[in-house]
Design an enzyme around this catalytic site. Sequence first.
Site, short mmCIF file in Angstrom:
data_model
loop_
_atom_site.label_atom_id
_atom_site.label_comp_id
_atom_site.label_asym_id
_atom_site.label_seq_id
_atom_site.Cartn_x
_atom_site.Cartn_y
_atom_site.Cartn_z
N ARG A 12 37.13 8.87 -46.23
CA ARG A 12 36.38 8.11 -45.22
C ARG A 12 35.43 7.12 -45.89
O ARG A 12 35.08 7.29 -47.06
CB ARG A 12 35.56 9.06 -44.34
CG ARG A 12 36.44 9.93 -43.46
CD ARG A 12 35.66 10.54 -42.33
NE ARG A 12 34.62 11.45 -42.76
CZ ARG A 12 33.44 11.61 -42.15
NH1 ARG A 12 33.15 10.92 -41.08
NH2 ARG A 12 32.55 12.47 -42.62
N ASN A 82 31.79 10.21 -55.39
CA ASN A 82 31.38 9.36 -54.27
C ASN A 82 30.78 10.15 -53.11
O ASN A 82 29.99 9.62 -52.34
CB ASN A 82 32.62 8.57 -53.80
CG ASN A 82 32.42 7.95 -52.43
OD1 ASN A 82 31.73 6.95 -52.29
ND2 ASN A 82 33.01 8.57 -51.40
N ALA A 83 31.15 11.42 -52.99
CA ALA A 83 30.74 12.19 -51.81
C ALA A 83 29.22 12.21 -51.67
O ALA A 83 28.51 12.47 -52.65
CB ALA A 83 31.26 13.63 -51.94
N GLY A 84 28.75 11.93 -50.48
CA GLY A 84 27.31 11.93 -50.28
C GLY A 84 26.95 12.01 -48.81
O GLY A 84 27.75 11.65 -47.94
N ILE A 85 25.75 12.53 -48.56
CA ILE A 85 25.27 12.66 -47.18
C ILE A 85 23.85 12.10 -47.09
O ILE A 85 23.16 11.95 -48.11
CB ILE A 85 25.26 14.14 -46.71
CG1 ILE A 85 24.36 15.00 -47.63
CG2 ILE A 85 26.68 14.70 -46.67
CD1 ILE A 85 24.11 16.42 -47.11
N GLN A 144 13.82 8.34 -46.97
CA GLN A 144 14.89 8.82 -47.85
C GLN A 144 14.37 9.36 -49.19
O GLN A 144 14.98 9.12 -50.23
CB GLN A 144 15.90 7.71 -48.10
CG GLN A 144 16.79 7.41 -46.90
CD GLN A 144 18.07 6.70 -47.31
OE1 GLN A 144 18.03 5.74 -48.05
NE2 GLN A 144 19.20 7.18 -46.81
N TYR A 147 17.34 11.44 -50.47
CA TYR A 147 18.52 10.63 -50.84
C TYR A 147 18.23 9.73 -52.04
O TYR A 147 19.01 9.65 -52.99
CB TYR A 147 18.91 9.81 -49.61
CG TYR A 147 20.16 8.96 -49.74
CD1 TYR A 147 21.41 9.49 -49.45
CD2 TYR A 147 20.08 7.62 -50.11
CE1 TYR A 147 22.56 8.70 -49.53
CE2 TYR A 147 21.22 6.83 -50.19
CZ TYR A 147 22.45 7.38 -49.89
OH TYR A 147 23.59 6.59 -49.96
N PRO A 177 25.94 0.44 -54.30
CA PRO A 177 26.18 -0.37 -53.11
C PRO A 177 24.88 -0.63 -52.37
O PRO A 177 23.99 0.23 -52.35
CB PRO A 177 27.11 0.50 -52.24
CG PRO A 177 27.59 1.60 -53.14
CD PRO A 177 26.52 1.78 -54.17
N TYR A 179 23.76 -2.03 -48.37
CA TYR A 179 24.13 -1.51 -47.04
C TYR A 179 25.56 -2.00 -46.70
O TYR A 179 25.81 -3.19 -46.61
CB TYR A 179 23.11 -1.96 -46.00
CG TYR A 179 21.84 -1.11 -46.08
CD1 TYR A 179 21.59 -0.13 -45.14
CD2 TYR A 179 20.94 -1.26 -47.12
CE1 TYR A 179 20.46 0.67 -45.21
CE2 TYR A 179 19.80 -0.47 -47.22
CZ TYR A 179 19.57 0.50 -46.26
OH TYR A 179 18.45 1.30 -46.35
#
Length: 240
Positions: A12, A82-85, A144, A147, A177, A179
């Site tokens: 995703r 890459n996985a992140g929340i 954040q 994060y 990256p 936004y």
Amino acid sequence: MARVALVTGGSRGIGAAISKALKDAGYSVAATYAGNDEAAAKFTEETGIKTYKWNVADYDESAAGIAKVEEDLGPVDIVVANAGITRDAPFHKMSKEQWHQVIDTNLTGVFNTVHPVWPGMRERKFGRVIVISSVNGQKGQFAQVNYAATKAGDLGIVKSLAQEGARAGITANAVCPGYIATEMVMAIPEKVRESIIAQIPAGRLGEPEEIARCVVFLASDDSGFINGSTISANGAQFFV
Ligand code: CAA
């Protein structure tokens, strides 16, 4: 034989664009996901990319999952963490659960993803570690603290891994990256999102493919002398 690339959170958002771009560049790709079976099945159907389900926050699950990927496709040469929340909240409202969820997934998750493939990369004298950080790890962000801490941590990880891996033909780099038009950014309240876009000189959100192209470059043989670096792709929102 095609090199094998593993992309966590690869079914995703930015991860899906990375998985597809690596496949198009000729890699044999495995994409992981945490929970959304439906999205993963749809992704595999559309792209032919195999998906694997595990929780990157869990070391044993990650190691077992990676062993299965290697059994199916061969040794992992390129790993894209890459996985992140997000669990955004102003600091005075941030719970310790919100802190730990984000640290466990975004930061420990990088350790859990890279550590199992690192010995093989050292033995084979080739590896590409690419960590997806964020502009918010470079500049901080209201709501954040959790994060931003993980995304700044990513930069420390790649700078250290670069020094350890260089002699073994392994590079470790980060992409930051800005936004990007994904579900994560679309979840920001509209008024806040509009005010963020107003601060981006490009006047728009980025596209996931614009990040994927950075990853394809860092994965290639051509990028072998780029090690411990950060590529920022943020529409001129922030300069390091
Ligand atoms: N800068 C300054 N002030 C901000 C702000 C910002 N970026 N965002 C919100 N505020 C202010 C609001 O204007 C409001 O102020 P007032 O009380 O004076 O009206 C206050 O903070 C909101 O306080 P609340 O107590 O109502 O906040 P809340 O508990 O409802 O939380 C929020 C709201 C979670 C902070 C929400 O505004 C939000 O999601 N903000 C966006 C945070 C953000 O940018 N996250 C990035 C997600 S995308 C991503 O992470 C991908 C990536 O890598 C780039």
